[in-house]
Design an enzyme around this catalytic site. Structure first.
Site, PDB file in Angstrom:
ATOM      1  N   HIS A 102      11.101   5.608   1.496  1.00 19.67           N
ATOM      2  CA  HIS A 102      11.785   4.446   2.077  1.00 19.67           C
ATOM      3  C   HIS A 102      12.533   3.667   0.996  1.00 19.67           C
ATOM      4  CE1 HIS A 102       7.889   3.636   0.517  1.00 19.67           C
ATOM      5  NE2 HIS A 102       7.878   2.349   0.771  1.00 19.67           N
TER       6      HIS A 102
ATOM      7  N   ASP B 143      10.764  -5.917  -0.504  1.00 21.38           N
ATOM      8  CA  ASP B 143       9.674  -6.269   0.403  1.00 21.38           C
ATOM      9  C   ASP B 143       9.457  -5.055   1.285  1.00 21.38           C
ATOM     10  OD1 ASP B 143       7.812  -8.497   1.044  1.00 21.38           O
ATOM     11  OD2 ASP B 143       8.485  -8.001   3.063  1.00 21.38           O
ATOM     12  N   SER B 144       8.244  -4.587   1.284  1.00 20.40           N
ATOM     13  CA  SER B 144       8.015  -3.308   1.949  1.00 20.40           C
ATOM     14  C   SER B 144       6.637  -3.292   2.576  1.00 20.40           C
ATOM     15  CB  SER B 144       8.172  -2.181   0.938  1.00 20.40           C
ATOM     16  OG  SER B 144       7.454  -2.470  -0.237  1.00 20.40           O
TER      17      SER B 144
ATOM     18  N   TYR C  25      -0.689   2.222  -0.011  1.00 19.06           N
ATOM     19  CA  TYR C  25      -1.178   3.082   1.069  1.00 19.06           C
ATOM     20  C   TYR C  25      -0.804   4.567   0.872  1.00 19.06           C
ATOM     21  CZ  TYR C  25      -1.833  -1.358   3.589  1.00 19.06           C
ATOM     22  OH  TYR C  25      -2.222  -2.609   3.968  1.00 19.06           O
ATOM     23  N   ASP C  26      -0.271   4.925  -0.295  1.00 19.11           N
ATOM     24  CA  ASP C  26       0.163   6.308  -0.525  1.00 19.11           C
ATOM     25  C   ASP C  26      -0.916   7.361  -0.211  1.00 19.11           C
ATOM     26  OD1 ASP C  26       2.792   5.826  -1.156  1.00 19.11           O
ATOM     27  OD2 ASP C  26       2.485   5.789  -3.311  1.00 19.11           O
TER      28      ASP C  26
ATOM     29  N   PHE D 185       0.845   4.294  -5.281  1.00 22.86           N
ATOM     30  CA  PHE D 185       0.146   3.014  -5.183  1.00 22.86           C
ATOM     31  C   PHE D 185      -0.034   2.662  -3.703  1.00 22.86           C
ATOM     32  CE2 PHE D 185       3.616   0.111  -3.906  1.00 22.86           C
ATOM     33  CZ  PHE D 185       4.724   0.905  -4.169  1.00 22.86           C
TER      34      PHE D 185
ATOM     35  N   LYS E 192       5.693  -1.191  -7.882  1.00 19.68           N
ATOM     36  CA  LYS E 192       7.111  -1.349  -7.525  1.00 19.68           C
ATOM     37  C   LYS E 192       7.973  -1.451  -8.771  1.00 19.68           C
ATOM     38  CE  LYS E 192       6.545  -3.941  -3.244  1.00 19.68           C
ATOM     39  NZ  LYS E 192       6.870  -5.248  -2.654  1.00 19.68           N
TER      40      LYS E 192
ATOM     41  N   ASN F 128       4.412  -6.681  -8.581  1.00 15.62           N
ATOM     42  CA  ASN F 128       3.653  -5.475  -8.241  1.00 15.62           C
ATOM     43  C   ASN F 128       4.009  -4.367  -9.246  1.00 15.62           C
ATOM     44  OD1 ASN F 128       3.092  -2.901  -7.124  1.00 15.62           O
ATOM     45  ND2 ASN F 128       3.047  -3.749  -5.052  1.00 15.62           N
TER      46      ASN F 128
ATOM     47  N   LYS G 162       8.303  12.127  -4.420  1.00 11.35           N
ATOM     48  CA  LYS G 162       8.260  10.924  -3.570  1.00 11.35           C
ATOM     49  C   LYS G 162       9.631  10.236  -3.594  1.00 11.35           C
ATOM     50  CE  LYS G 162       6.141   6.410  -2.840  1.00 11.35           C
ATOM     51  NZ  LYS G 162       5.312   5.315  -3.340  1.00 11.35           N
TER      52      LYS G 162
HETATM   53  P1  IMP Z   1       5.011  -6.823  -0.538  1.00  6.84           P
HETATM   54  O1  IMP Z   1       6.350  -6.208  -0.263  1.00  6.84           O
HETATM   55  O2  IMP Z   1       4.893  -7.330  -1.939  1.00  6.84           O
HETATM   56  O3  IMP Z   1       4.632  -7.789   0.516  1.00  6.84           O
HETATM   57  O4  IMP Z   1       3.939  -5.656  -0.512  1.00  6.84           O
HETATM   58  C1  IMP Z   1       4.140  -4.500   0.218  1.00  6.84           C
HETATM   59  C2  IMP Z   1       2.900  -3.660   0.246  1.00  6.84           C
HETATM   60  O5  IMP Z   1       3.209  -2.526   1.065  1.00  6.84           O
HETATM   61  C3  IMP Z   1       2.509  -3.087  -1.101  1.00  6.84           C
HETATM   62  O6  IMP Z   1       1.601  -3.865  -1.786  1.00  6.84           O
HETATM   63  C4  IMP Z   1       1.896  -1.757  -0.679  1.00  6.84           C
HETATM   64  O7  IMP Z   1       0.607  -1.935  -0.302  1.00  6.84           O
HETATM   65  C5  IMP Z   1       2.658  -1.365   0.558  1.00  6.84           C
HETATM   66  N1  IMP Z   1       3.694  -0.427   0.159  1.00  6.84           N
HETATM   67  C6  IMP Z   1       5.026  -0.656   0.028  1.00  6.84           C
HETATM   68  N2  IMP Z   1       5.655   0.417  -0.430  1.00  6.84           N
HETATM   69  C7  IMP Z   1       4.703   1.365  -0.604  1.00  6.84           C
HETATM   70  C8  IMP Z   1       4.751   2.691  -1.091  1.00  6.84           C
HETATM   71  O8  IMP Z   1       5.778   3.246  -1.507  1.00  6.84           O
HETATM   72  N3  IMP Z   1       3.566   3.323  -1.103  1.00  6.84           N
HETATM   73  C9  IMP Z   1       2.416   2.764  -0.696  1.00  6.84           C
HETATM   74  N4  IMP Z   1       2.315   1.533  -0.276  1.00  6.84           N
HETATM   75  C10 IMP Z   1       3.463   0.824  -0.225  1.00  6.84           C
END
Ligand code: IMP
Length: 201
Positions: free
Chosen positions: A184, A75-76, A158-159, A156, A19, A16, A179
């Protein structure tokens, strides 16, 4: 006691770009040569676990074993109170195969319907894993509310719909440094640094 990170090189176990950018910025003060899983052409493992920590470990272990280097994964996701924590670990998947977050944010708004409870949180699990399978894990959160329509072009995912508690602008309207002061990811990152990066400062 947590295992210290003493290698000079670290793989960021994520494909990503949002990230990669944020984590590279957070790691900038440390003497770490950062390389992303994408640059090493490492495969992206399927996220088969049921928790943020579980999926973070799975991704970091895969990258560490494939590269022979310590790997850090994130993972977020967004957890919406009125949707019983959804999209949660499925946050990326709500954007569909084309990774269209307009689609994901529209779905959140639609599923909320007229529900007046707009509280939500972002959660970030970080896993630092070594090729021998040892992992150190950390979890951070930021609480806030959802606001529609989307606002802002920065950040990026859902910001554009997330306003942290006490703020009047969304994460996508904030400068990256603002930010980083409350996210988080930074919350989890501070725990990681305190536990594993002390000697690299
Ligand atoms: P994964 O951890 O790759 O499964 O993806 C986590 C998803 O959560 C990301 O693609 C974002 O859509 C969302 N996400 C995680 N952190 C953030 C952030 O800091 N801002 C906005 N969206 C986030």
């Amino acid at each position: 006691m947590a295992r210290a990170f003493t290698a000079g090189r670290l793989v960021l176990a994520t494909h990503n770009p949002g990230k990669v950018r944020e984590i590279a910025e957070l790691l900038a003060p440390f003497k770490v040569d950062v390389v992303s899983a994408g640059e090493l052409n490492l495969p992206e493992p399927e996220e088969t676990e049921t928790t943020f920590i579980g999926n973070a470990k799975l991704k970091a272990i895969a990258a560490a074993k494939a590269s022979g280097l310590p790997a850090l994964s994130d993972d977020s996701g967004l957890s919406v109170t009125a949707l019983n924590g959804a999209p949660g670990i499925y946050s990326a998947r709500w954007a569909g195969p084309s990774k269209d977050f307009n689609l994901a944010m529209t779905r959140v708004e639609k599923e909320l319907g007229g529900n007046p409870n707009r509280t939500a949180k972002f959660v970030c699990a970080l896993a630092l894993c070594w090729p021998d399978g040892h992992c150190e894990t950390f979890e951070g959160e930021v609480h806030g509310t959802l606001s529609f329509p989307q606002r802002g072009q920065k950040g990026f995912g859902y910001d554009p719909i997330f306003m942290a508690k006490g703020q009047t602008i969304t994460f996508a309207e904030m400068e990256p440094a603002a930010k980083h002061a409350m996210s988080h990811r930074v919350n989890a990152f501070r725990q990681l640094v305190a536990a594993c990066f002390k000697t690299n400062q």
